[in-house]
Design a protein around this motif. Sequence first.
Motif, PDB file in Angstrom:
ATOM      1  N   UNK A 374     103.504 -18.672  55.790  1.00 11.18           N
ATOM      2  CA  UNK A 374     104.880 -18.235  56.265  1.00 11.18           C
ATOM      3  C   UNK A 374     104.394 -18.456  57.723  1.00 11.18           C
ATOM      4  N   UNK A 375     104.014 -19.089  58.810  1.00  9.28           N
ATOM      5  CA  UNK A 375     103.454 -19.081  60.173  1.00  9.28           C
ATOM      6  C   UNK A 375     103.853 -18.161  60.690  1.00  9.28           C
TER       7      UNK A 375
ATOM      8  N   UNK B  82     101.612 -23.122  63.588  1.00 13.84           N
ATOM      9  CA  UNK B  82     102.160 -21.707  62.798  1.00 13.84           C
ATOM     10  C   UNK B  82     103.584 -21.393  63.398  1.00 13.84           C
ATOM     11  N   UNK B  83     103.820 -22.262  64.824  1.00 15.87           N
ATOM     12  CA  UNK B  83     105.452 -22.581  65.145  1.00 15.87           C
ATOM     13  C   UNK B  83     106.344 -23.331  65.018  1.00 15.87           C
ATOM     14  N   UNK B  85     105.354 -24.516  61.583  1.00 15.36           N
ATOM     15  CA  UNK B  85     105.364 -24.271  60.139  1.00 15.36           C
ATOM     16  C   UNK B  85     106.859 -22.838  60.308  1.00 15.36           C
ATOM     17  N   UNK B  86     106.392 -21.700  61.748  1.00 16.60           N
ATOM     18  CA  UNK B  86     107.571 -20.742  61.274  1.00 16.60           C
ATOM     19  C   UNK B  86     109.144 -21.001  61.606  1.00 16.60           C
ATOM     20  N   UNK B 106     113.669  -7.430  51.852  1.00 23.23           N
ATOM     21  CA  UNK B 106     112.384  -7.456  52.715  1.00 23.23           C
ATOM     22  C   UNK B 106     111.920  -8.810  53.152  1.00 23.23           C
ATOM     23  N   UNK B 110     111.798 -11.905  55.831  1.00 21.89           N
ATOM     24  CA  UNK B 110     110.228 -12.474  56.958  1.00 21.89           C
ATOM     25  C   UNK B 110     110.499 -13.009  57.468  1.00 21.89           C
ATOM     26  N   UNK B 111     111.019 -14.774  56.963  1.00 22.92           N
ATOM     27  CA  UNK B 111     111.183 -15.644  58.066  1.00 22.92           C
ATOM     28  C   UNK B 111     111.385 -14.985  58.836  1.00 22.92           C
ATOM     29  N   UNK B 113     113.183 -12.345  60.814  1.00 18.49           N
ATOM     30  CA  UNK B 113     112.317 -11.078  61.860  1.00 18.49           C
ATOM     31  C   UNK B 113     111.247 -12.451  62.588  1.00 18.49           C
ATOM     32  N   UNK B 114     109.819 -13.209  61.866  1.00 14.01           N
ATOM     33  CA  UNK B 114     109.372 -13.645  62.472  1.00 14.01           C
ATOM     34  C   UNK B 114     109.642 -14.187  63.672  1.00 14.01           C
ATOM     35  N   UNK B 119     117.331  -7.518  63.245  1.00 11.75           N
ATOM     36  CA  UNK B 119     117.210  -6.805  61.874  1.00 11.75           C
ATOM     37  C   UNK B 119     118.349  -6.902  60.622  1.00 11.75           C
ATOM     38  N   UNK B 158     112.845 -17.507  50.558  1.00 15.67           N
ATOM     39  CA  UNK B 158     112.183 -17.055  51.566  1.00 15.67           C
ATOM     40  C   UNK B 158     112.207 -17.990  52.023  1.00 15.67           C
TER      41      UNK B 158
END
Lengths: 414, 231
Positions: A374-375, B82-83, B85-86, B106, B110-111, B113-114, B119, B158
Amino acid sequence: MLKESRADARETEPDEPEVPRSEIAGSEVPEADEAGGRTEPGAGPAADPAVVVPGGLLPSGVALRLALRGGVAGALMRCVLATAAAGVTFLLLAALGQALRHPHHLAAGAERLAWCAPPLVATVWLAVVSARGRAGSPAADALAAIGVGPSRLPRILAAQVMWTCLLGSVVAWGTFLRLRHALAGTAALPVAGVVTLLLVVPLTAGAVCLTALRFRLSTRPLPWGLAPAVAGLACAWWGRHAKASVPLPGGSRDMAPAVLAGWALACAGVVACAPWLVALAGRALASWRPGPVRLLAGRALRTDARRVAAAVAWPAAVLALVPAAFRLHAGHRPGAFTLLGAAVVLGAAGCAAVASAARARTNGSATRRTLAGLGASRSVLVRVAVVRAVVVIGVAALAAAPVSWLLDGVLRLR
Amino acid sequence: METPPDNDVLWGRSLRHAHEGSPALLGVSLGVRDGEILAVAGPRGSGKTTLLRCLSGQLVPDEGEVWFNSAPVHTLRRAARERLRRERFGWIDPSPRLVPELTARENAALPLLLTGASHRAARQAAQEWLERLDVGECARTRPAGLTQAQRQRVAIARALVTVPEVVFADEPTAALHRADHAQVLRTLTTAARSHGITMLLATHDSGVAEFADRTVALVDGRRTAPEGALC
């Protein structure tokens, strides 16, 4: 897919040399194990006619082969287990030697023998933890592919534990023979007695492992351990003025049986309610609009409470006794056997904790891969791990502190 | 460095990659236009997954370049990839790969929240996407209590919850029964089109290509058909 995920784990970058290297180290260990395990069923048992018998695979043959090619971590674990087994067997043989030197003090000999129980329990626990770790390893998956499933695997793993402990027993026997005159005098050693003592640790550990791997407990932790913990503390408190009649190891002090029974019960209680406490802490952590770190750490603790608790409960219980033990031995220098027993208990509890923690880490690797997909940044993963560790240590301290404090109080009153 | 064409949101040039010595990609070039659904077709082992992983920044190719929105991806550091992709990409695996200890909602949240969403906002967006994908009633169930088709829908929710610019779907229907295939693909492609999401769809099933605007075929790590070639 598998190939590609491995390649991802090995991906290196010139501008961040340290980080990928640690990742490689992390992913290398299980892979090495996997490679060793995967070649095993194909090459080993099929090639060896002694192993492929009409009744199926001989547990001890496969166990020995797996033991010899299990990788560094596995070898280290077996070394520790063998050392602990050697320590316990040596204590047992020393108790026998003492009884032979003083044949008229049978009660004293029996007490010495009884004091070998705590190190024995710690060693058996370590054996169970090591066997459980093997049960979830890639080698076990590979064995499942050739029909060694949940009914056959426990026998192989129990045999492996038994061989390891037997090795330790033999080492202890050799050491005992060298020190024979100091420990047993000139009396002839009873062969039956010696053989029985040599087999105590391997057989107990093997049997308990077999049982523990066969029967799985329910996954939902319950607080039934609170009752023995409270009962144990109450028992110790109630018996604090009773006549001290049970000599402690080292012979320096005596203790009331009620206090001793209270100790044992309280320890068992702490260990039994640890999963419930960890699950409770996990639930609390993930409540009230959690961010990703609290959510992941809390939910993982709640789901994995039993395993996490197994890692910390025994060290917590042992540490709870340490202040009381120091108070008891204040002013007396503990003897060599007392020190050996304490070292076995502390060492086995510590190693079991490390092994359980490593296993919990392996179990969480799927989640880590998903999050990496998910990165999720590395710092999130690190923060999740740190929060988990802090909460677990906090729970352990919280559970052990009252027990330790009350036991210390009981002893201070005497 | 050669700059990519302007109308391509994602662009790979002469991508070569080997996994521990086994070659997977042998010089693949590919351009993905903004908002299109591009199917990458080929049998197992043809390098589809490796190509998608290289384009999404999960893997750095041994040779070749990857550009996203006219900026190089292959030269980015790990944290920056990573950023990316996020925040900009979504990824759907052949099997759902959900976090087992979290509930469906949840997992879907998640993505968000990351990326630092609150919330409440993450939860709301996740619930909406779950309902859009017909798994709204499973929001409070953990993956172990769901069917494979439901789990895959949660994984799709997701991937879409952040409304990414590009979604990489690596055989998203591989683990599903035929009855669920078309439905899941239709939901996925409809969601992508209605939100203007660019999508790369790896598949070995020729039927899947019907849902795509364009198909690129891979065999043994090379592009075979010149169809839609951009280089």
